[in-house]
Scaffold this motif. Sequence first.
Motif, short mmCIF file in Angstrom:
data_model
loop_
_atom_site.label_atom_id
_atom_site.label_comp_id
_atom_site.label_asym_id
_atom_site.label_seq_id
_atom_site.Cartn_x
_atom_site.Cartn_y
_atom_site.Cartn_z
N LYS A 135 0.82 -1.21 0.00
CA LYS A 135 0.00 0.00 0.00
C LYS A 135 0.86 1.26 0.00
CE LYS A 135 -3.54 -0.03 2.75
NZ LYS A 135 -4.40 0.06 3.97
N GLU A 136 1.91 1.27 0.80
CA GLU A 136 2.76 2.47 0.89
C GLU A 136 3.41 2.77 -0.45
OE1 GLU A 136 2.73 -0.05 3.18
OE2 GLU A 136 1.52 1.18 4.55
N MET A 137 3.90 1.75 -1.14
CA MET A 137 4.53 1.94 -2.45
C MET A 137 3.51 2.43 -3.47
SD MET A 137 6.88 -1.49 -2.50
CE MET A 137 7.48 -1.21 -4.16
N LEU A 138 2.31 1.86 -3.42
CA LEU A 138 1.28 2.24 -4.38
C LEU A 138 0.86 3.70 -4.19
CD1 LEU A 138 -0.92 -0.98 -4.21
CD2 LEU A 138 0.43 -0.24 -6.16
N ARG A 139 0.77 4.13 -2.93
CA ARG A 139 0.31 5.49 -2.64
C ARG A 139 1.36 6.55 -2.96
NH1 ARG A 139 -2.91 4.78 3.17
NH2 ARG A 139 -4.84 3.92 2.29
N LYS A 140 2.62 6.14 -2.98
CA LYS A 140 3.71 7.11 -3.13
C LYS A 140 3.59 7.92 -4.42
CE LYS A 140 7.57 5.64 -1.55
NZ LYS A 140 8.85 4.90 -1.39
N ASN A 141 3.24 7.25 -5.51
CA ASN A 141 3.16 7.95 -6.81
C ASN A 141 1.73 8.03 -7.33
OD1 ASN A 141 6.07 8.19 -7.01
ND2 ASN A 141 6.11 6.00 -7.46
N CYS A 142 0.78 8.03 -6.40
CA CYS A 142 -0.62 8.01 -6.82
C CYS A 142 -1.27 9.37 -6.59
CB CYS A 142 -1.38 6.94 -6.04
SG CYS A 142 -3.12 6.76 -6.52
N GLU A 143 -2.10 9.77 -7.53
CA GLU A 143 -2.88 11.01 -7.40
C GLU A 143 -4.34 10.70 -7.71
OE1 GLU A 143 -1.26 14.00 -9.92
OE2 GLU A 143 0.68 14.08 -8.89
N GLY A 144 -5.23 11.37 -6.98
CA GLY A 144 -6.65 11.19 -7.23
C GLY A 144 -7.36 10.48 -6.09
N PRO A 145 -8.69 10.46 -6.13
CA PRO A 145 -9.50 9.91 -5.03
C PRO A 145 -9.32 8.42 -4.82
CG PRO A 145 -10.88 10.44 -6.93
CD PRO A 145 -9.54 11.01 -7.21
N ASP A 146 -8.96 7.67 -5.88
CA ASP A 146 -8.82 6.21 -5.75
C ASP A 146 -7.63 5.82 -4.89
OD1 ASP A 146 -11.06 5.53 -7.17
OD2 ASP A 146 -10.02 5.36 -9.09
#
Length: 506
Positions: A318-329
């Motif tokens: 989860k931490e890796m996925l959120r690092k470069n993620c933008e937007g409500p999802d």
Amino acid sequence: MPKQLKLKSYALLASLVNLVLYQYPFFKFVLSNNNLKSTSGIMLLISLIVASIILNAFVFYIGLYLLRNVGKWLLAIFFNISAIAVYFINTYGIIIDRTMIGNVFNTNYEESSSFFSFGLVLYVLFLGLLPSFFLFKFKIIRPKLKSFLIHTGVTLLFLGVLVFANSTNWLWIDKNSKTLGGLVMPWSYVVNTSRYYSHINKKNKKQILLPDATIKDDEKSIAVLVIGESARSENFSLYGYDKNTNPLLSQIEGLKHFETESCATYTTAGLQCILEHKDTGKLYEILPNYLFRNDVEVIWKTTNWGEPKVIIDNFQNKEMLRKNCEGPDCEYDGILLKGLKDEILASKKNKILVVLHTSTSHGPTYFEKYPKQFEKFTPVCKSVELANCTQEELINAYNNTILYTDFIVANLIDDLKQLKEYKSTMIFISDHGESLGEKGLYMHGIPASLAPKEQLEIPFIVWTSDNSRNIKENQGHSQHNIFHSVLDFLAIDSPIYEQDMSIFKN
């Protein structure tokens, strides 16, 4: 100046406190499942009360004699852990067995913090800290060794007589031993913590490699395994549920779904069953490790935890996925689909396994597991003390998580349809089910042998791209079908492959 008490009186007092404050769930079960109109039933109840007092006093007596003041601190720790355990038993209907201890030790901060409530604070304050404070108000007068040995011997003799006096009730106790053992404080968590770590030590041995596999052809193929969290089939409209929780999946042509039961009611064991080639009780290579070692591209994305050791290059938590993620999802399981198509297209291999491990339907905060636009079923439960909500509110919140799961899986299938050069399959299966107040039970974790159908009956949903593979219609399905079905779809030739276990036709 602290009051003085003889050791035997202090141990007896601590045992009485333990009985009054922490044994309510135990005796509630006894009263509900025993015939008090019979002589043997009354005898059993009285004997269990006496045995509880004497046996706990006996253990406390020995512990305090041998450990001195350290024994007081251990009792204080027991009181506080028992207070927390009783809160969860009363609030969620759980049983503190080895699997539940595993759930506790495999829970991360984000999940554990979702259980925090004012009720929990009150339990810890009044059933934990307050009685612990009084433990230190007394000074213990310890007996001489001779008196200690006499007291110990007499108590053991008395307990032996009590056991044999209840010989007519041994069958009832044996029949209900799992539940009784999971409710008696403090030994439910003491014994089962020891059992859990013994089990972990056996599992932590080096994984046993499976026989080498070979890839039979160069056809581009993708298998996407979506592992659901706490999804029960009863609340999927695909399975006949009267509320439309699958508006998108129900419209997808060729989608198949099967009646299936999980092999366990907690995540770590459920995942093990999904990923292993068969139930051996040994630490064999799991599916992603096996395929990765045999030259298949393996991508694992997770917003959850509890998986066996995954030995691959591309593991994204989860931490890796959120690092470069933008937007409500980014705050929800929709994050698992972000960039997935690009990762597949960037692969230089023809055979690809993608595992998406979701957390969508994990309680108790179901209302936080989906974006606001998926709150179709209202009103919803917004309390972590699920018994404080009406069952309608609780089920509505849970149904919204299934609605969001429907959205994620349907969008994944749309993404796979766009990858025209690949033949593809999507397999959705849950780790276990979920109780939503039926029979006074909440969430999951009841031992599988005692668990209600709500915690065992899970969805098993399969889709394949046009003309890729036909799916068997009449087959008993289990979580162990996954390993062989993925090998079959990706054309992996292996000595351990079993055609009968594949969901696909030849």
